[in-house]
Design an enzyme around this catalytic site. Structure first.
Site, PDB file in Angstrom:
ATOM      1  N   ALA A   1       0.868  -1.176   0.000  1.00 26.20           N
ATOM      2  CA  ALA A   1       0.000   0.000   0.000  1.00 26.20           C
ATOM      3  C   ALA A   1       0.903   1.224   0.000  1.00 26.20           C
ATOM      4  CB  ALA A   1      -0.913   0.008   1.223  1.00 26.20           C
ATOM      5  N   GLU A   2       0.678   2.139  -0.932  1.00 21.96           N
ATOM      6  CA  GLU A   2       1.629   3.235  -1.133  1.00 21.96           C
ATOM      7  C   GLU A   2       1.734   4.168   0.068  1.00 21.96           C
ATOM      8  OE1 GLU A   2      -0.225   6.803  -3.602  1.00 21.96           O
ATOM      9  OE2 GLU A   2      -0.553   4.916  -4.619  1.00 21.96           O
ATOM     10  N   ASN A   3       0.743   4.158   0.967  1.00 18.52           N
ATOM     11  CA  ASN A   3       0.849   5.014   2.150  1.00 18.52           C
ATOM     12  C   ASN A   3       1.847   4.491   3.177  1.00 18.52           C
ATOM     13  OD1 ASN A   3      -1.114   2.944   2.429  1.00 18.52           O
ATOM     14  ND2 ASN A   3      -1.950   3.923   4.242  1.00 18.52           N
TER      15      ASN A   3
END
Length: 219
Positions: free
Chosen positions: A45-47
């Site tokens: 997840a890019e976060n």
């Protein structure tokens, strides 16, 4: 079958055991629900998470444990949590094997537009990390409905919206077809159940050739 479920199921078939995989907002996040038996991948997840697990039960959801789309997630064994800058750095460096991205438009050159539409004279909503994913990931898969609400093709000769990535898409999956992006243009590989070659030609603006082994989607 719901067309969005069909797209997510077909996208999951592209994943291979041992890959590091980013899933974009919307339909792509659902691909994790349909992994083929025996295929184990590490979702990103890019976060700031490597090792995203299944969606938790509502009672077990935690407000500070989400993916980039603010959907609640769990963690698998061996997961790593990091700040956003480190996560984006990993995306740019080429650590990821695959990213599955939703798209507003794709074209026969492998370009993708997925971040903006014009509303009240302004581009909205914003680029996010999709540009980093397009240029830092080995394989980009684009998922989208084949046509818009007016029945107009979203698989185009040239994208009309601002590009997210140029020449980066390797595979296009819609509710009607699967295309590979070749050096000479799009190659039609598969059709959705109940969809004919004539149907696809009628609703596709882009030029494409038909693969010798053209057949029904593997779901």
């Amino acid at each position: 079958m719901d067309p969005r479920v069909l797209i997510a199921k077909r996208a999951a078939q592209e994943l291979k055991d041992g890959q590091l995989v980013n899933l974009g907002f919307g339909m792509p996040t659902q691909a994790s629900n349909y992994l083929p038996v025996g295929v184990n991948v590490m979702f990103h997840a890019e976060n700031g998470v490597f090792g995203v697990g299944p969606r938790p039960r509502p009672a077990d959801a935690k407000a500070d444990m989400t993916n980039a789309g603010s959907e609640p997630v769990t963690l698998v064994a061996g997961a790593a949590i990091m700040d956003l800058a480190t996560s984006l750095g990993a995306m740019r460096k080429g650590v990821l094997d695959v990213t599955i991205l939703g798209a507003l438009e794709v074209d026969q050159l492998g370009n993708i537009a997925n971040w903006a539409v014009k509303r009240n004279g302004k581009w909205w909503p914003g680029i996010g990390g999709a540009m980093d994913l397009c240029y830092g990931t080995k394989t980009v898969i684009a998922c989208l409905m084949h046509t818009d609400r007016n029945g107009e093709s979203k698989v185009l000769k040239r994208c009309s919206l601002p590009l997210t990535g140029k020449g980066c898409v390797k595979t296009i999956i819609t509710d009607k077809a699967v295309f590979d992006v070749g050096t000479q243009g799009l190659i039609l590989k598969e059709h959705a159940p109940g969809v004919t070659l004539a149907d696809i030609k009628a609703c596709t603006q882009a030029d494409f050739s038909v693969a010798a082994n053209f057949g029904e989607m593997k779901l």
